[in-house]
Design a protein around this motif. Sequence first.
Motif, PDB file in Angstrom:
ATOM      1  N   SER A  60      31.638 -52.055  58.594  1.00 52.95           N
ATOM      2  CA  SER A  60      30.681 -51.495  59.549  1.00 52.95           C
ATOM      3  C   SER A  60      30.432 -50.008  59.315  1.00 52.95           C
ATOM      4  O   SER A  60      29.655 -49.390  60.043  1.00 52.95           O
ATOM      5  CB  SER A  60      31.180 -51.711  60.984  1.00 52.95           C
ATOM      6  OG  SER A  60      32.388 -50.988  61.202  1.00 52.95           O
ATOM      7  N   ASN A  61      31.084 -49.425  58.308  1.00 56.98           N
ATOM      8  CA  ASN A  61      30.983 -47.997  58.022  1.00 56.98           C
ATOM      9  C   ASN A  61      30.242 -47.784  56.700  1.00 56.98           C
ATOM     10  O   ASN A  61      30.824 -47.932  55.629  1.00 56.98           O
ATOM     11  CB  ASN A  61      32.384 -47.395  57.957  1.00 56.98           C
ATOM     12  CG  ASN A  61      32.377 -45.896  57.714  1.00 56.98           C
ATOM     13  OD1 ASN A  61      31.409 -45.317  57.230  1.00 56.98           O
ATOM     14  ND2 ASN A  61      33.497 -45.249  58.029  1.00 56.98           N
ATOM     15  N   PRO A  62      28.967 -47.417  56.741  1.00 58.53           N
ATOM     16  CA  PRO A  62      28.200 -47.262  55.505  1.00 58.53           C
ATOM     17  C   PRO A  62      28.811 -46.278  54.508  1.00 58.53           C
ATOM     18  O   PRO A  62      28.797 -46.522  53.302  1.00 58.53           O
ATOM     19  CB  PRO A  62      26.831 -46.770  55.999  1.00 58.53           C
ATOM     20  CG  PRO A  62      26.734 -47.278  57.403  1.00 58.53           C
ATOM     21  CD  PRO A  62      28.134 -47.198  57.941  1.00 58.53           C
ATOM     22  N   LEU A  63      29.364 -45.170  54.994  1.00 61.25           N
ATOM     23  CA  LEU A  63      29.961 -44.181  54.083  1.00 61.25           C
ATOM     24  C   LEU A  63      31.184 -44.758  53.377  1.00 61.25           C
ATOM     25  O   LEU A  63      31.397 -44.511  52.187  1.00 61.25           O
ATOM     26  CB  LEU A  63      30.343 -42.917  54.859  1.00 61.25           C
ATOM     27  CG  LEU A  63      29.184 -42.087  55.405  1.00 61.25           C
ATOM     28  CD1 LEU A  63      29.705 -40.886  56.188  1.00 61.25           C
ATOM     29  CD2 LEU A  63      28.279 -41.617  54.274  1.00 61.25           C
ATOM     30  N   VAL A  65      31.715 -47.986  52.796  1.00 55.21           N
ATOM     31  CA  VAL A  65      31.232 -49.014  51.876  1.00 55.21           C
ATOM     32  C   VAL A  65      30.718 -48.386  50.580  1.00 55.21           C
ATOM     33  O   VAL A  65      30.933 -48.911  49.489  1.00 55.21           O
ATOM     34  CB  VAL A  65      30.143 -49.870  52.546  1.00 55.21           C
ATOM     35  CG1 VAL A  65      29.476 -50.797  51.536  1.00 55.21           C
ATOM     36  CG2 VAL A  65      30.744 -50.683  53.695  1.00 55.21           C
ATOM     37  N   ARG A  66      30.075 -47.235  50.699  1.00 60.26           N
ATOM     38  CA  ARG A  66      29.559 -46.564  49.494  1.00 60.26           C
ATOM     39  C   ARG A  66      30.680 -46.193  48.530  1.00 60.26           C
ATOM     40  O   ARG A  66      30.459 -46.128  47.311  1.00 60.26           O
ATOM     41  CB  ARG A  66      28.767 -45.324  49.897  1.00 60.26           C
ATOM     42  CG  ARG A  66      27.407 -45.636  50.523  1.00 60.26           C
ATOM     43  CD  ARG A  66      26.723 -44.378  51.014  1.00 60.26           C
ATOM     44  NE  ARG A  66      25.645 -44.707  51.948  1.00 60.26           N
ATOM     45  CZ  ARG A  66      25.080 -43.845  52.762  1.00 60.26           C
ATOM     46  NH1 ARG A  66      25.477 -42.570  52.756  1.00 60.26           N
ATOM     47  NH2 ARG A  66      24.123 -44.225  53.580  1.00 60.26           N
ATOM     48  N   VAL A  76      24.058 -50.451  43.625  1.00 61.79           N
ATOM     49  CA  VAL A  76      23.990 -50.482  45.086  1.00 61.79           C
ATOM     50  C   VAL A  76      23.217 -51.684  45.613  1.00 61.79           C
ATOM     51  O   VAL A  76      23.351 -52.049  46.793  1.00 61.79           O
ATOM     52  CB  VAL A  76      23.373 -49.178  45.644  1.00 61.79           C
ATOM     53  CG1 VAL A  76      24.270 -47.997  45.344  1.00 61.79           C
ATOM     54  CG2 VAL A  76      21.973 -48.946  45.080  1.00 61.79           C
ATOM     55  N   PRO A 124      25.509 -53.282  57.957  1.00 65.36           N
ATOM     56  CA  PRO A 124      24.759 -52.217  57.288  1.00 65.36           C
ATOM     57  C   PRO A 124      24.040 -52.711  56.033  1.00 65.36           C
ATOM     58  O   PRO A 124      24.485 -53.663  55.376  1.00 65.36           O
ATOM     59  CB  PRO A 124      25.846 -51.198  56.904  1.00 65.36           C
ATOM     60  CG  PRO A 124      27.050 -51.559  57.700  1.00 65.36           C
ATOM     61  CD  PRO A 124      26.954 -53.031  57.944  1.00 65.36           C
ATOM     62  N   ASN A 125      22.949 -52.047  55.695  1.00 66.71           N
ATOM     63  CA  ASN A 125      22.225 -52.362  54.460  1.00 66.71           C
ATOM     64  C   ASN A 125      23.113 -52.214  53.241  1.00 66.71           C
ATOM     65  O   ASN A 125      22.941 -52.911  52.237  1.00 66.71           O
ATOM     66  CB  ASN A 125      21.003 -51.448  54.309  1.00 66.71           C
ATOM     67  CG  ASN A 125      19.853 -51.872  55.200  1.00 66.71           C
ATOM     68  OD1 ASN A 125      19.703 -53.044  55.521  1.00 66.71           O
ATOM     69  ND2 ASN A 125      19.051 -50.916  55.613  1.00 66.71           N
ATOM     70  N   GLU A 126      24.066 -51.268  53.294  1.00 65.87           N
ATOM     71  CA  GLU A 126      24.948 -51.028  52.142  1.00 65.87           C
ATOM     72  C   GLU A 126      25.748 -52.269  51.777  1.00 65.87           C
ATOM     73  O   GLU A 126      26.105 -52.470  50.610  1.00 65.87           O
ATOM     74  CB  GLU A 126      25.898 -49.861  52.454  1.00 65.87           C
ATOM     75  CG  GLU A 126      25.268 -48.497  52.391  1.00 65.87           C
ATOM     76  CD  GLU A 126      24.467 -48.139  53.640  1.00 65.87           C
ATOM     77  OE1 GLU A 126      23.937 -47.018  53.680  1.00 65.87           O
ATOM     78  OE2 GLU A 126      24.377 -48.970  54.581  1.00 65.87           O
ATOM     79  N   VAL A 127      26.065 -53.106  52.757  1.00 68.82           N
ATOM     80  CA  VAL A 127      26.843 -54.321  52.497  1.00 68.82           C
ATOM     81  C   VAL A 127      25.984 -55.404  51.863  1.00 68.82           C
ATOM     82  O   VAL A 127      26.439 -56.155  51.000  1.00 68.82           O
ATOM     83  CB  VAL A 127      27.462 -54.837  53.815  1.00 68.82           C
ATOM     84  CG1 VAL A 127      28.049 -56.243  53.634  1.00 68.82           C
ATOM     85  CG2 VAL A 127      28.546 -53.883  54.306  1.00 68.82           C
ATOM     86  N   THR A 128      24.719 -55.474  52.260  1.00 71.78           N
ATOM     87  CA  THR A 128      23.872 -56.610  51.882  1.00 71.78           C
ATOM     88  C   THR A 128      22.933 -56.325  50.721  1.00 71.78           C
ATOM     89  O   THR A 128      22.181 -57.213  50.316  1.00 71.78           O
ATOM     90  CB  THR A 128      23.024 -57.049  53.085  1.00 71.78           C
ATOM     91  OG1 THR A 128      22.069 -56.021  53.368  1.00 71.78           O
ATOM     92  CG2 THR A 128      23.893 -57.298  54.303  1.00 71.78           C
TER      93      THR A 128
END
Length: 351
Positions: A60-63, A65-66, A76, A124-128
């Motif tokens: 749930s944390n985009p930073l 996940v990056r 990405v 988040p978009n970062e996950v998908t």
Amino acid sequence: MSRRRNCDKPTECRIENKTLSVNPHTIPNDQIQAAAALLRAGETVAFPTETVYGLGADASNPLAVRKIFEIKGRPVYHPLIVHIAATSQLPAWARNIPDAAWRLADAFWPGPLTLILQRSSQVPNEVTGGQDTVGLRVPDHPIATALLHAFGGGIAAPSANRFGQVSPTTAQHVHDKLGSRVGMLLDGGPCRIGVESTIVSLAHGEAVLLRPGGLSIEAIENTLNKKILLAQATASKVRASGLLDLHYAPTTPIEIHPADELWRRAHQLAKLGHKVAILKLSDDNKCINSNGITCFQMPLLADEYGRDLYATLHRIDHASFDHILAETPPVTQEWVAINDRIRRAAHSGHS
């Protein structure tokens, strides 16, 4: 100088400022809690599952996940799988969940099955990779389970390796490839299955197989009481982990040959002065080493072959061979996942 020192105690050792827990049967709860705290702080934790080791971060944390993408060198746009503690957490991560998804989850979770579903608003978009779908699974490993319960949320976790390379099935594989870039590494010993999860999409109605893996297609079809579609036979545009042509590749270039061509090719390369490793499958008592050729007799059963495959490829990479020649596996249902991994590993363009 090595970053890892020998550990005499069964609890932990230090890798520079990192923690490596050892002896999976004696990992104390405070180490699990420490790992969960790192995840909550936006750091990464590598942990074992029944399939391969994962590189995890707070989904749930985009930073956070990056950081996974940075550590792995992963594009990405390539989506991640979110690991959850129980089937009851599905509605927090997915919406419009079809009955077939509940049936598969009830039958095979915890286990080596990833379901692709329409994502909920919290993902988040970062996950998908920017898609409207998310991959979810409940892993079947006591350390992964303990970590997920202690953390309390979803853990996004692809394999804990450099992108496109051989997946890790031991903590040592993770350390060799990622070193101190990982916040914490939990050692659960060798992975029980050794091949990644089976991925099935239910995001757009019909069940579609995106990636064969540790759960057989037959078991899924028996549970749904119907045939599942293959991604190649549909118009499915869903992206998921491990589906690129070049994936699971050792550093050493690999070729695939039928048994009757294997030795001819090996001797051809050896005469050129190349160091050749053979992954031999057929049981004809010909697994002998000769000048420049080292033979690795692989198991004759698909599940045992899968458990040994990545560890063998890691060993070969460490031994500085010039070529790997793999005997073509059988084409029966049990060997679908093995054939998929070998084919992708050989797609490097080296050979």
